[in-house]
Write a protein that holds these residues in place. Structure first.
Motif, PDB file in Angstrom:
ATOM      1  N   PRO A 113       9.608  10.063   7.668  1.00 13.67           N
ATOM      2  CA  PRO A 113       8.741  10.894   7.727  1.00 13.67           C
ATOM      3  C   PRO A 113       8.528  10.365   9.604  1.00 13.67           C
ATOM      4  N   ALA A 114       8.910  11.977  10.000  1.00 15.13           N
ATOM      5  CA  ALA A 114       8.807  11.927  11.928  1.00 15.13           C
ATOM      6  C   ALA A 114       7.050  11.644  12.250  1.00 15.13           C
ATOM      7  N   ASP A 115       6.084  10.266  11.607  1.00 15.70           N
ATOM      8  CA  ASP A 115       5.315  10.315  12.043  1.00 15.70           C
ATOM      9  C   ASP A 115       4.074   8.755  12.169  1.00 15.70           C
ATOM     10  N   TYR A 116       4.171   8.960  13.289  1.00 14.39           N
ATOM     11  CA  TYR A 116       3.486   7.625  14.330  1.00 14.39           C
ATOM     12  C   TYR A 116       3.535   6.113  13.416  1.00 14.39           C
ATOM     13  N   THR A 118       3.054   6.354   9.940  1.00  7.58           N
ATOM     14  CA  THR A 118       4.387   5.975   8.532  1.00  7.58           C
ATOM     15  C   THR A 118       5.588   4.714   9.453  1.00  7.58           C
ATOM     16  N   LEU A 119       5.624   4.551  10.338  1.00  8.93           N
ATOM     17  CA  LEU A 119       6.335   3.936  11.477  1.00  8.93           C
ATOM     18  C   LEU A 119       5.642   2.825  11.452  1.00  8.93           C
ATOM     19  N   ILE A 120       4.639   2.970  12.434  1.00  9.12           N
ATOM     20  CA  ILE A 120       3.726   1.353  12.011  1.00  9.12           C
ATOM     21  C   ILE A 120       3.805   0.855  11.124  1.00  9.12           C
ATOM     22  N   SER A 121       3.840   1.656  10.109  1.00  8.02           N
ATOM     23  CA  SER A 121       3.003   0.943   8.745  1.00  8.02           C
ATOM     24  C   SER A 121       4.146   0.202   7.818  1.00  8.02           C
ATOM     25  N   LEU A 122       5.132   0.293   8.795  1.00  2.00           N
ATOM     26  CA  LEU A 122       7.081  -0.320   8.798  1.00  2.00           C
ATOM     27  C   LEU A 122       6.628  -2.197   8.944  1.00  2.00           C
ATOM     28  N   LYS A 123       6.920  -3.012   8.147  1.00  5.64           N
ATOM     29  CA  LYS A 123       6.550  -3.888   8.344  1.00  5.64           C
ATOM     30  C   LYS A 123       7.859  -4.791   9.396  1.00  5.64           C
ATOM     31  N   GLY A 124       7.139  -4.884  10.443  1.00  3.70           N
ATOM     32  CA  GLY A 124       8.913  -5.425  12.026  1.00  3.70           C
ATOM     33  C   GLY A 124       8.153  -4.268  12.570  1.00  3.70           C
ATOM     34  N   VAL A 125       7.514  -3.040  12.852  1.00 11.86           N
ATOM     35  CA  VAL A 125       8.032  -2.173  13.796  1.00 11.86           C
ATOM     36  C   VAL A 125       6.472  -2.276  14.451  1.00 11.86           C
ATOM     37  N   GLY A 126       7.053  -2.117  15.454  1.00 13.75           N
ATOM     38  CA  GLY A 126       5.260  -2.175  16.424  1.00 13.75           C
ATOM     39  C   GLY A 126       5.544  -0.349  17.230  1.00 13.75           C
ATOM     40  N   PRO A 127       3.995  -0.658  17.865  1.00  8.66           N
ATOM     41  CA  PRO A 127       3.939   0.851  18.896  1.00  8.66           C
ATOM     42  C   PRO A 127       5.392   0.576  19.519  1.00  8.66           C
ATOM     43  N   LYS A 128       5.803  -0.086  20.465  1.00 10.22           N
ATOM     44  CA  LYS A 128       7.058   0.606  21.166  1.00 10.22           C
ATOM     45  C   LYS A 128       8.005   1.154  20.365  1.00 10.22           C
ATOM     46  N   ALA A 130       8.430   2.330  17.283  1.00 10.83           N
ATOM     47  CA  ALA A 130       7.752   3.471  16.955  1.00 10.83           C
ATOM     48  C   ALA A 130       7.520   4.437  17.812  1.00 10.83           C
ATOM     49  N   ASN A 131       7.495   4.776  18.717  1.00 14.42           N
ATOM     50  CA  ASN A 131       7.118   5.724  19.700  1.00 14.42           C
ATOM     51  C   ASN A 131       8.782   6.078  20.645  1.00 14.42           C
TER      52      ASN A 131
END
Length: 220
Positions: A113-116, A118-128, A130-131
């Motif tokens: 999903p193109a949703d911030y 959701t992306l940062i809820s993925l292990k290993g994905v931070g704000p940088k 994701a954005n």
């Protein structure tokens, strides 16, 4: 005294100044056809603590074998680690990618999903990441703050923050949403080649007029 900071003029001059230099890795990869949200997120993970000059060929080597979550899950961890050799922490990144691929298939039917959030809820994905992945692949506004964006905007005196995450929050308040994606696109190569960490090229910098040169003690 420096004149009032004019972000539009500054970014226009930065864009002109970086034309001779390579594009930031994520933007270069999308021009080469690797533009899906999943591909952009995977490439951003590769780029962590890894130079763009290395990130691009490793991404292309990996995508020659697997480009979708389903294809990633056909690889075992050792094979994926081999494909990531040359980047930092390839074994950790392989585990992160397989985890993302598994959740994408299990929870989102193979489409991230193109949703911030959701992306940062993925292990290993931070704000940088994701954005950046969202901004490059979907055009959804997001400010991605890497070491270059953090250094440049604080050196200008445009923000005052001790950490990239705090820089991101300040930039979100000060930069028009229409320019959020441009912040990383422009300032990453600008910080890498012109407003460098040591000995920045202040004498020939096109935006010196507005720059407070915070923390600069020596320059070229």
């Amino acid at each position: 005294m420096k004149p009032d900071f004019d972000l539009d003029v500054v970014l226009t001059r930065v864009e002109e100044a970086i034309r001779p230099y390579p594009k930031a890795a994520m933007f270069e990869l999308t021009e080469r056809g690797y533009s899906s949200l999943f591909e952009q997120l995977i490439s951003c993970i590769i780029s962590i603590r890894t130079l763009d000059e290395t990130t691009i060929p490793i991404s292309e080597r990996l995508f020659a074998v697997a480009r979708t979550p389903e294809q990633f899950l056909q690889l075992d961890a050792s094979r994926l680690t081999q494909l990531l050799y040359g980047s930092s922490y390839p074994d950790q990144k392989a585990a992160t990618m397989l985890g993302i691929a598994q959740r994408t298939v299990d929870e989102f039917d193979g489409q991230l999903p193109a949703d911030y959030e959701t992306l940062i809820s993925l292990k290993g994905v931070g704000p940088k990441c994701a954005n950046l992945a969202l901004g490059v692949s979907t055009g959804n506004a997001g400010i991605s703050v890497d070491i270059h964006v953090h250094r440049v905007t604080n050196r200008w005196g445009f923000v005052e923050a001790s950490q990239p995450e705090k820089t991101m929050l300040q930039l979100e308040k000060k930069v028009p949403r229409s320019q959020w994606v441009d912040i990383n696109r422009l300032l990453m190569p600008f910080g890498k080649h012109i407003c460098t960490g040591t000995l920045p090229h202040c004498s020939t910098c096109p935006v010196l007029t507005w720059c407070e040169q915070v923390g600069v003690t020596k320059h070229r």
